[in-house]
Write a protein that holds these residues in place. Structure first.
Motif, mmCIF file in Angstrom:
data_model
loop_
_atom_site.group_PDB
_atom_site.id
_atom_site.type_symbol
_atom_site.label_atom_id
_atom_site.label_comp_id
_atom_site.label_asym_id
_atom_site.label_seq_id
_atom_site.Cartn_x
_atom_site.Cartn_y
_atom_site.Cartn_z
ATOM 1 N N ARG A 20 0.851 -1.190 0.000
ATOM 2 C CA ARG A 20 0.000 0.000 0.000
ATOM 3 C C ARG A 20 0.885 1.237 0.000
ATOM 4 N NH1 ARG A 20 -3.525 -2.971 4.603
ATOM 5 N NH2 ARG A 20 -1.584 -4.075 4.737
ATOM 6 N N PRO A 21 0.412 2.333 -0.558
ATOM 7 C CA PRO A 21 1.231 3.553 -0.604
ATOM 8 C C PRO A 21 1.563 4.049 0.808
ATOM 9 C CG PRO A 21 -0.828 3.831 -1.840
ATOM 10 C CD PRO A 21 -0.892 2.497 -1.187
ATOM 11 N N LEU A 22 2.750 4.628 0.952
ATOM 12 C CA LEU A 22 3.181 5.165 2.232
ATOM 13 C C LEU A 22 2.806 6.640 2.319
ATOM 14 C CD1 LEU A 22 6.800 3.703 2.515
ATOM 15 C CD2 LEU A 22 4.644 2.683 3.242
ATOM 16 N N ARG A 27 6.486 7.142 6.485
ATOM 17 C CA ARG A 27 7.890 7.447 6.185
ATOM 18 C C ARG A 27 8.629 7.903 7.449
ATOM 19 N NH1 ARG A 27 5.345 8.873 1.427
ATOM 20 N NH2 ARG A 27 5.052 11.052 1.995
ATOM 21 N N ASP A 28 7.952 8.683 8.296
ATOM 22 C CA ASP A 28 8.568 9.103 9.559
ATOM 23 C C ASP A 28 8.841 7.894 10.457
ATOM 24 O OD1 ASP A 28 8.501 11.755 8.757
ATOM 25 O OD2 ASP A 28 6.738 12.264 9.972
ATOM 26 N N ILE A 29 7.912 6.964 10.506
ATOM 27 C CA ILE A 29 8.103 5.743 11.299
ATOM 28 C C ILE A 29 9.298 4.962 10.773
ATOM 29 C CG2 ILE A 29 7.097 3.471 11.830
ATOM 30 C CD1 ILE A 29 4.358 4.919 12.041
ATOM 31 N N LEU A 30 9.394 4.826 9.470
ATOM 32 C CA LEU A 30 10.535 4.111 8.886
ATOM 33 C C LEU A 30 11.851 4.797 9.228
ATOM 34 C CD1 LEU A 30 9.132 3.107 5.385
ATOM 35 C CD2 LEU A 30 9.612 1.597 7.321
ATOM 36 N N LEU A 62 3.279 -2.206 7.854
ATOM 37 C CA LEU A 62 4.554 -2.120 7.135
ATOM 38 C C LEU A 62 5.260 -3.480 7.114
ATOM 39 C CD1 LEU A 62 5.731 1.344 8.492
ATOM 40 C CD2 LEU A 62 5.048 0.821 6.135
ATOM 41 N N ILE A 63 5.123 -4.232 8.184
ATOM 42 C CA ILE A 63 5.693 -5.585 8.221
ATOM 43 C C ILE A 63 4.898 -6.509 7.297
ATOM 44 C CG2 ILE A 63 6.060 -7.621 9.678
ATOM 45 C CD1 ILE A 63 6.615 -5.587 12.002
ATOM 46 N N GLU A 64 3.584 -6.451 7.391
ATOM 47 C CA GLU A 64 2.714 -7.289 6.558
ATOM 48 C C GLU A 64 2.934 -7.024 5.065
ATOM 49 O OE1 GLU A 64 -1.958 -7.033 5.676
ATOM 50 O OE2 GLU A 64 -1.480 -7.495 7.778
#
Length: 169
Positions: A20-22, A27-30, A62-64
């Protein structure tokens, strides 16, 4: 090197579903997790200004979606008794990448494996105890793989891990 799922009995790889689009919060979490993979959900939530439940759900998504492939430690290889590091390039028999990759994955010395374009086909980053162990790895293990046509070893004199400095996402 994302793991490929096999279709029922056909042996054909099933493509990964599209992620799915970020958004900006993703992006901040990454960015935060790249800097500190051990950050707590609470800390992440506070820094990106969302609830803990929202941060937890986003990290799980994000993991899924396989955006986050895992969490791990960055190791100082020299202090861990692996004083020799090298990039090794391989030329392999055409269309044998999957077979070679499976054999390379079993090498405890390998920390990164990539299929690349150019003058060679595969690039491997390895860490060994010393140059004698590196020589054994190249001459005994790698060159005995039937699909490997040739190798070239690039000894690493000095290296710096940049993973703590997250790129702009």
């Amino acid at each position: 090197m994302a793991s490929e799922q096999m279709a029922d009995g056909s042996g054909s790889p099933v493509p990964d579903p599209a992620a799915r689009p970020l958004d900006a919060i993703d992006r901040d979490i990454l960015q935060l997790l790249l800097k500190d993979g051990r950050a707590s959900i609470r800390s992440v939530a506070e820094q990106v200004h969302v609830s803990r439940a929202n941060a937890y759900a986003r990290i799980n998504r994000l993991i899924e979606d396989r955006v986050i492939r895992g969490f791990g430690a960055r190791v100082n290889h020299e202090r861990a008794g692996q004083g020799a590091s090298a990039y090794i390039t391989l030329k392999i028999v055409q269309n044998t990448w999957r077979t070679v990759r499976e054999q390379l994955r079993r090498l405890p010395e390998a920390s990164h494996i990539a299929l690349v374009s150019g003058d060679f086909d595969v690039l491997i980053l390895v860490h060994t105890e010393d140059n004698r162990a590196l020589r054994e790895l190249v001459l005994t293990k790698l060159q005995s793989i039937p699909e490997v046509l040739s190798t070239r070893t690039l000894l690493v004199f000095d290296e710096e891990d940049l993973e703590g400095s997250a790129p702009d996402l």
